[in-house]
Design an enzyme around this catalytic site. Structure first.
Site, PDB file in Angstrom:
ATOM      1  N   ALA A 113      43.533 140.142 -17.858  1.00  0.00           N
ATOM      2  CA  ALA A 113      44.452 139.519 -16.889  1.00  0.00           C
ATOM      3  C   ALA A 113      44.102 139.942 -15.477  1.00  0.00           C
ATOM      4  CB  ALA A 113      45.885 139.897 -17.225  1.00  0.00           C
ATOM      5  N   GLY A 114      42.789 140.080 -15.200  1.00  0.00           N
ATOM      6  CA  GLY A 114      42.349 140.278 -13.823  1.00  0.00           C
ATOM      7  C   GLY A 114      42.212 138.911 -13.168  1.00  0.00           C
TER       8      GLY A 114
ATOM      9  N   PHE B  79      29.897 140.240   6.430  1.00  0.00           N
ATOM     10  CA  PHE B  79      29.676 141.112   5.278  1.00  0.00           C
ATOM     11  C   PHE B  79      28.178 141.205   5.030  1.00  0.00           C
ATOM     12  CE2 PHE B  79      32.255 143.152   2.020  1.00  0.00           C
ATOM     13  CZ  PHE B  79      33.516 143.096   2.583  1.00  0.00           C
TER      14      PHE B  79
ATOM     15  N   ASP C 160      35.170 147.328 -22.531  1.00  0.00           N
ATOM     16  CA  ASP C 160      35.523 147.017 -23.929  1.00  0.00           C
ATOM     17  C   ASP C 160      35.032 145.626 -24.346  1.00  0.00           C
ATOM     18  OD1 ASP C 160      36.977 149.135 -23.019  1.00  0.00           O
ATOM     19  OD2 ASP C 160      38.938 148.356 -23.600  1.00  0.00           O
TER      20      ASP C 160
ATOM     21  N   GLN D 133      25.146 148.033  -9.560  1.00  0.00           N
ATOM     22  CA  GLN D 133      25.197 148.190  -8.104  1.00  0.00           C
ATOM     23  C   GLN D 133      25.857 149.493  -7.661  1.00  0.00           C
ATOM     24  OE1 GLN D 133      27.825 145.525  -5.375  1.00  0.00           O
ATOM     25  NE2 GLN D 133      25.703 145.024  -4.908  1.00  0.00           N
TER      26      GLN D 133
ATOM     27  N   HIS E 223      27.494 151.030  -4.398  1.00  0.00           N
ATOM     28  CA  HIS E 223      28.012 150.620  -3.089  1.00  0.00           C
ATOM     29  C   HIS E 223      27.746 151.749  -2.106  1.00  0.00           C
ATOM     30  CE1 HIS E 223      30.740 149.461   0.067  1.00  0.00           C
ATOM     31  NE2 HIS E 223      31.094 148.359  -0.569  1.00  0.00           N
TER      32      HIS E 223
ATOM     33  N   LEU F 241      36.289 153.876  -2.720  1.00  0.00           N
ATOM     34  CA  LEU F 241      35.546 152.927  -1.895  1.00  0.00           C
ATOM     35  C   LEU F 241      36.103 152.759  -0.486  1.00  0.00           C
ATOM     36  CD1 LEU F 241      33.143 150.971  -2.413  1.00  0.00           C
ATOM     37  CD2 LEU F 241      34.853 149.166  -2.411  1.00  0.00           C
TER      38      LEU F 241
ATOM     39  N   GLU G 107      32.894 147.413   2.630  1.00  0.00           N
ATOM     40  CA  GLU G 107      31.863 146.956   3.558  1.00  0.00           C
ATOM     41  C   GLU G 107      32.481 146.204   4.741  1.00  0.00           C
ATOM     42  OE1 GLU G 107      28.319 145.651   1.324  1.00  0.00           O
ATOM     43  OE2 GLU G 107      28.596 143.800   2.446  1.00  0.00           O
TER      44      GLU G 107
ATOM     45  N   ARG H  49      23.552 145.671  -0.228  1.00  0.00           N
ATOM     46  CA  ARG H  49      23.941 147.014  -0.669  1.00  0.00           C
ATOM     47  C   ARG H  49      22.806 147.811  -1.291  1.00  0.00           C
ATOM     48  NH1 ARG H  49      29.758 145.089  -3.110  1.00  0.00           N
ATOM     49  NH2 ARG H  49      30.668 144.852  -1.035  1.00  0.00           N
TER      50      ARG H  49
ATOM     51  N   HIS I 176      29.494 150.856  -8.577  1.00  0.00           N
ATOM     52  CA  HIS I 176      30.493 149.884  -8.145  1.00  0.00           C
ATOM     53  C   HIS I 176      30.596 148.642  -9.010  1.00  0.00           C
ATOM     54  CE1 HIS I 176      33.106 147.927  -5.300  1.00  0.00           C
ATOM     55  NE2 HIS I 176      32.245 146.961  -5.076  1.00  0.00           N
TER      56      HIS I 176
ATOM     57  N   ARG J 288      24.316 142.086  -6.223  1.00  0.00           N
ATOM     58  CA  ARG J 288      25.363 141.174  -5.760  1.00  0.00           C
ATOM     59  C   ARG J 288      25.646 141.379  -4.274  1.00  0.00           C
ATOM     60  NH1 ARG J 288      30.825 141.704  -4.810  1.00  0.00           N
ATOM     61  NH2 ARG J 288      31.121 143.714  -5.849  1.00  0.00           N
TER      62      ARG J 288
ATOM     63  N   LEU K 295      34.752 138.387  -5.887  1.00  0.00           N
ATOM     64  CA  LEU K 295      36.068 137.724  -5.862  1.00  0.00           C
ATOM     65  C   LEU K 295      35.848 136.210  -5.933  1.00  0.00           C
ATOM     66  CD1 LEU K 295      38.099 139.867  -3.286  1.00  0.00           C
ATOM     67  CD2 LEU K 295      38.253 139.872  -5.779  1.00  0.00           C
TER      68      LEU K 295
HETATM   69  C1  FAD Z   1      37.479 149.306  -5.209  1.00  0.00           C
HETATM   70  C2  FAD Z   1      36.841 147.952  -5.364  1.00  0.00           C
HETATM   71  C3  FAD Z   1      36.784 147.086  -4.283  1.00  0.00           C
HETATM   72  C4  FAD Z   1      36.198 145.820  -4.420  1.00  0.00           C
HETATM   73  N1  FAD Z   1      36.162 144.971  -3.332  1.00  0.00           N
HETATM   74  C5  FAD Z   1      35.643 143.723  -3.488  1.00  0.00           C
HETATM   75  C6  FAD Z   1      35.666 142.774  -2.414  1.00  0.00           C
HETATM   76  O1  FAD Z   1      36.188 143.041  -1.335  1.00  0.00           O
HETATM   77  N2  FAD Z   1      35.124 141.568  -2.608  1.00  0.00           N
HETATM   78  C7  FAD Z   1      34.555 141.210  -3.798  1.00  0.00           C
HETATM   79  O2  FAD Z   1      34.085 140.085  -3.917  1.00  0.00           O
HETATM   80  N3  FAD Z   1      34.544 142.076  -4.839  1.00  0.00           N
HETATM   81  C8  FAD Z   1      35.084 143.311  -4.715  1.00  0.00           C
HETATM   82  N4  FAD Z   1      35.065 144.179  -5.781  1.00  0.00           N
HETATM   83  C9  FAD Z   1      34.597 143.704  -7.092  1.00  0.00           C
HETATM   84  C10 FAD Z   1      35.653 142.834  -7.736  1.00  0.00           C
HETATM   85  O3  FAD Z   1      36.943 143.263  -7.351  1.00  0.00           O
HETATM   86  C11 FAD Z   1      35.593 142.860  -9.258  1.00  0.00           C
HETATM   87  O4  FAD Z   1      34.285 142.652  -9.682  1.00  0.00           O
HETATM   88  C12 FAD Z   1      36.470 141.747  -9.833  1.00  0.00           C
HETATM   89  O5  FAD Z   1      37.771 141.817  -9.284  1.00  0.00           O
HETATM   90  C13 FAD Z   1      36.526 141.806 -11.340  1.00  0.00           C
HETATM   91  O6  FAD Z   1      37.492 140.895 -11.795  1.00  0.00           O
HETATM   92  P1  FAD Z   1      37.663 140.589 -13.333  1.00  0.00           P
HETATM   93  O7  FAD Z   1      38.767 139.614 -13.450  1.00  0.00           O
HETATM   94  O8  FAD Z   1      36.348 140.239 -13.903  1.00  0.00           O
HETATM   95  O9  FAD Z   1      38.081 141.986 -13.974  1.00  0.00           O
HETATM   96  P2  FAD Z   1      39.311 142.985 -13.674  1.00  0.00           P
HETATM   97  O10 FAD Z   1      40.084 142.618 -12.477  1.00  0.00           O
HETATM   98  O11 FAD Z   1      38.746 144.346 -13.759  1.00  0.00           O
HETATM   99  O12 FAD Z   1      40.261 142.738 -14.917  1.00  0.00           O
HETATM  100  C14 FAD Z   1      39.888 143.100 -16.227  1.00  0.00           C
HETATM  101  C15 FAD Z   1      41.031 142.767 -17.154  1.00  0.00           C
HETATM  102  O13 FAD Z   1      40.606 142.948 -18.498  1.00  0.00           O
HETATM  103  C16 FAD Z   1      41.591 143.616 -19.221  1.00  0.00           C
HETATM  104  N5  FAD Z   1      40.959 144.323 -20.335  1.00  0.00           N
HETATM  105  C17 FAD Z   1      39.870 145.115 -20.317  1.00  0.00           C
HETATM  106  N6  FAD Z   1      39.595 145.567 -21.555  1.00  0.00           N
HETATM  107  C18 FAD Z   1      40.520 145.028 -22.369  1.00  0.00           C
HETATM  108  C19 FAD Z   1      40.799 145.114 -23.762  1.00  0.00           C
HETATM  109  N7  FAD Z   1      40.058 145.867 -24.559  1.00  0.00           N
HETATM  110  N8  FAD Z   1      41.851 144.433 -24.244  1.00  0.00           N
HETATM  111  C20 FAD Z   1      42.648 143.685 -23.451  1.00  0.00           C
HETATM  112  N9  FAD Z   1      42.429 143.577 -22.122  1.00  0.00           N
HETATM  113  C21 FAD Z   1      41.384 144.234 -21.598  1.00  0.00           C
HETATM  114  C22 FAD Z   1      42.280 144.525 -18.218  1.00  0.00           C
HETATM  115  O14 FAD Z   1      43.588 144.825 -18.624  1.00  0.00           O
HETATM  116  C23 FAD Z   1      42.273 143.644 -16.975  1.00  0.00           C
HETATM  117  O15 FAD Z   1      43.399 142.823 -16.957  1.00  0.00           O
HETATM  118  C24 FAD Z   1      35.660 145.433  -5.665  1.00  0.00           C
HETATM  119  C25 FAD Z   1      35.726 146.295  -6.752  1.00  0.00           C
HETATM  120  C26 FAD Z   1      36.289 147.550  -6.602  1.00  0.00           C
HETATM  121  C27 FAD Z   1      36.292 148.474  -7.792  1.00  0.00           C
END
Ligand code: FAD
Length: 600
Positions: free
Chosen positions: A25-26, A128, A234, A253, A255, A265, A268, A299, A366, A407, A413
């Site tokens: 739920a990201g 950026f 996972d 990567q 950072h 972090l 950038e 980066r 990162h 990347r 995002l």
């Molecule tokens: C500090 C930080 C700053 C960043 N800043 C930027 C930025 O400014 N711009 C940019 O483009 N990118 C940025 N990034 C990178 C970017 O934020 C991430 O790559 C991106 O948000 C990942 O999104 P996602 O939906 O793939 O995963 P996530 O947002 O990590 O969500 C993963 C989801 O999977 C679920 N999950 C995981 N394992 C399981 C399981 N076994 N069972 C059930 N659910 C599970 C979790 O509960 C969660 O809901 C940043 C990253 C970090 C760490």
């Protein structure tokens, strides 16, 4: 099938049925849900409460060539993405990313996201790393942002819209297995997933016609990392254990600007707003390495230059082991308006006042460029070309591949929004005609065994210690610089830790909120993925993007302009020399940009 009907409980296992199950739920998972939810019966399963997902920690911005503040277009964005990824990017995917970026931003705006604005009311944009005007001539303002909490705003906005659409959420449920059955043509397809409910310790089987993985990254294979504790890979690990390949895992990567010693972090966006990296002599060293775009080089390049400065004795501090990020020349009002959170981090965690003092920084683990291979429809691949029907992946867990070997900032995002949306649409289209796939006899058997084995672990090895030794060895041997020697060392460490992992102690034998047990299982995924990273890195005898082999310091387009495809080909728990990983190559999709020397 009646014995597994929706809502039934058989032998203590709960059964559910949904057309589409989204794991995670990201940003990627919820963007997929917003497309799929209104069209099909959809559930989102998440080990975290949705708004705690790591997307919420993203700071700097999301790229889109809106051209709101200066000339820009999606072709320049595509070119920057390809060059930034050191030509390992699949160019058809990069075109999709850059073109659909525009709508991705307007979608979020229409959903209610409060972007920063220009004085005349347009969405504001800032610079950026690696994003340039006209193929590298100068930095361009392409990142849309909401102060330095862009990810937080995206996650909240997406969650509110999921609630509006009445999406079913199963929060604090850990998916631990993917149920795969024969597709009748010699391949496999998903029948659902199996999850462990944190609050009760109960096991749930979710039967589904389509499954979307959106489980994020696996930064916890390293010690110094910007990633949250929960990013243990996972989803990537589950898919790997099913015998499906993982792509380009060697490209991880670093950072450039983590708070020194902590890894937290500093976006950038700071350099986008004018911050400068300096060595102990006060020199703006990036001028020497990237004369055109200096501190805003991609980066991989900046992280390497920082490491070189430190190696050559120009590191700052008592141990000469970090460099400075200097924003003292910026107007405090600008800092407060555009970088409020990260400057607060420097005050809170290092006791440094960024208005007047430079901030000690070091590269921090990162982002995973590699992951579950997909095509541009977010369909998962079981080899270089074959689609697994009904299985999708999007976001950081996936490798589509828009980031190649490195990347660009703000492209993740964007990736989660563009390919999350595509995954939701692809799955919704698929389930319109797909039949239910019959569950095998006792689909929860694998998870029951995994959980019971962990619960009954009465060995002598501590989970936290094995995890720390893994992370420290990965930091030492598979970080910004790598050699055959360092990679061999960490391979041996992983093999040894795997042996010790068989003898762990899980102290909590209970059912409710048993995080001890879950950490043991998560550690298993970390060991698996670290091993794939290291094997893939050993096999790539060149330097490209984030993968710098000191023993093969140049890029080798003749032999290595190809994606790595890693396959599990045996039982990792019983293997000794690691012959359970088979490595293969996959061609890069090149449409319009032939590889060139990468100068900035
Ligand atoms: C500090 C930080 C700053 C960043 N800043 C930027 C930025 O400014 N711009 C940019 O483009 N990118 C940025 N990034 C990178 C970017 O934020 C991430 O790559 C991106 O948000 C990942 O999104 P996602 O939906 O793939 O995963 P996530 O947002 O990590 O969500 C993963 C989801 O999977 C679920 N999950 C995981 N394992 C399981 C399981 N076994 N069972 C059930 N659910 C599970 C979790 O509960 C969660 O809901 C940043 C990253 C970090 C760490």
């Amino acid at each position: 099938m009646t014995e597994y009907a929706d809502g039934s409980v058989v032998d203590g296992v709960h059964y559910h049925q949904f057309d589409i199950v989204i794991v995670g739920a990201g940003g990627a998972g919820m963007r997929a849900a917003i497309e799929a939810g209104p069209k099909a019966n959809t559930a989102v399963i998440s080990k975290l409460y949705p708004t705690r997902s790591h997307t919420g920690a993203a700071q700097g911005g999301m790229a889109a060539a809106l051209a709101n503040v200066e000339e820009d277009n999606w072709e320049w964005h595509t070119f920057d993405t390809v060059k930034g990824g050191d030509y390992l990017v699949d160019q058809d995917a990069a075109e999709v990313l850059a073109k659909e970026a525009i709508d991705a931003i307007y979608d979020l705006e229409n959903m209610g996201l409060p972007f920063n604005r220009t004085p005349d009311g347009k969405i504001d944009q800032r610079r950026f790393g690696g994003h340039t005007r006209d193929h590298g001539k100068a930095p361009v303002r392409r990142a849309c942002y909401a102060a330095d909490r862009t990810g937080h705003m995206i996650l909240q906005t997406l969650y509110q819209n999921c609630v509006k659409f009445g999406i079913n959420f199963f929060n604090e449920y850990y998916v631990l297995d993917l149920v795969m059955v024969s597709d009748g043509f010699g391949g496999q397809k998903p029948a659902g997933v199996v999850a462990f409910e944190l609050a009760t310790g109960d096991i749930h089987v979710f039967q589904a016609k389509a499954v979307i993985f959106a489980t994020g990254g696996f930064g916890k294979i390293y010690k110094t990392t910007s990633n949250a504790h929960t990013l243990t890979g996972d989803g990537v690990g589950i898919v790997w254990r099913k015998g499906l390949p993982l792509e380009d895992m060697e490209f991880y990567q670093f950072h450039p600007t983590g708070l020194a010693g902590l890894g937290i972090l500093l976006s950038e966006a700071a350099r986008g707003e004018g911050a400068i990296l300096r060595n102990s002599e006060g020199e703006r060293f990036m001028e020497r390495y990237a004369p055109t775009i200096k501190d805003l080089a991609p980066r991989d390049i900046v992280a390497r230059c920082m490491a070189l400065e430190i190696r050559e004795g120009r590191g700052a501090g008592p141990h000469k082991d970090y460099v400075y990020l200097d924003i003292t020349h910026l107007d405090p009002a600008v800092i407060d308006a555009k970088l409020p959170d990260i400057t607060e981090f420097a005050r809170t965690y290092l006791g440094v006042e960024p208005y007047t003092e430079p901030v000690p920084v070091l590269p921090t683990a990162h982002y995973a460029m590699g992951g579950i291979p997909t095509n541009i429809q977010a369909e998962v691949l079981s080899d270089n070309t074959t689609v697994v029907p009904g299985l999708y992946a999007a976001g950081e867990c996936a490798c589509v591949s828009v980031h190649g070997s490195n990347r660009l900032g703000t492209n993740s995002l964007l990736d989660i929004n563009v390919f999350g949306k595509r995954a939701g649409n692809s799955a919704a289209e698929y389930v319109k005609t797909a039949e239910w796939v019959e569950l095998p006899e006792d689909p929860a058997a694998g998870v029951r065994t995994l959980v019971e084995n962990a619960r009954n672990s009465n060995g002598t090895e501590r989970i936290a210690i094995i995890r720390r030794e893994l992370q420290e060895s990965m930091d030492r041997n598979a970080q910004v610089f790598r050699t055959e020697e360092s990679l061999t060392e960490v391979t041996e460490v992983i093999h040894n830790l795997r042996e010790r992992y068989k003898n762990i102690l899980v102290q909590d034998k209970g059912k409710r909120f048993n995080t001890d047990l879950l950490e043991a299982i998560e550690l298993g995924f970390l060991l698996d993925l670290a091993e794939v990273v290291v094997y893939s890195a050993r096999n790539r005898k060149e330097s490209r993007g984030a993968h710098m082999r000191e023993d093969f310091p140049t890029r080798d387009d003749v032999n290595h302009m190809q994606h790595t495809m890693a396959y599990l080909s045996g039982d990792p728990m019983s293997a000794d020399a690691g012959d359970h990983i088979r490595l293969d190559w996959k061609p890069v999709v090149v449409t319009r940009y032939q590889p060139m020397e990468r100068k900035y």
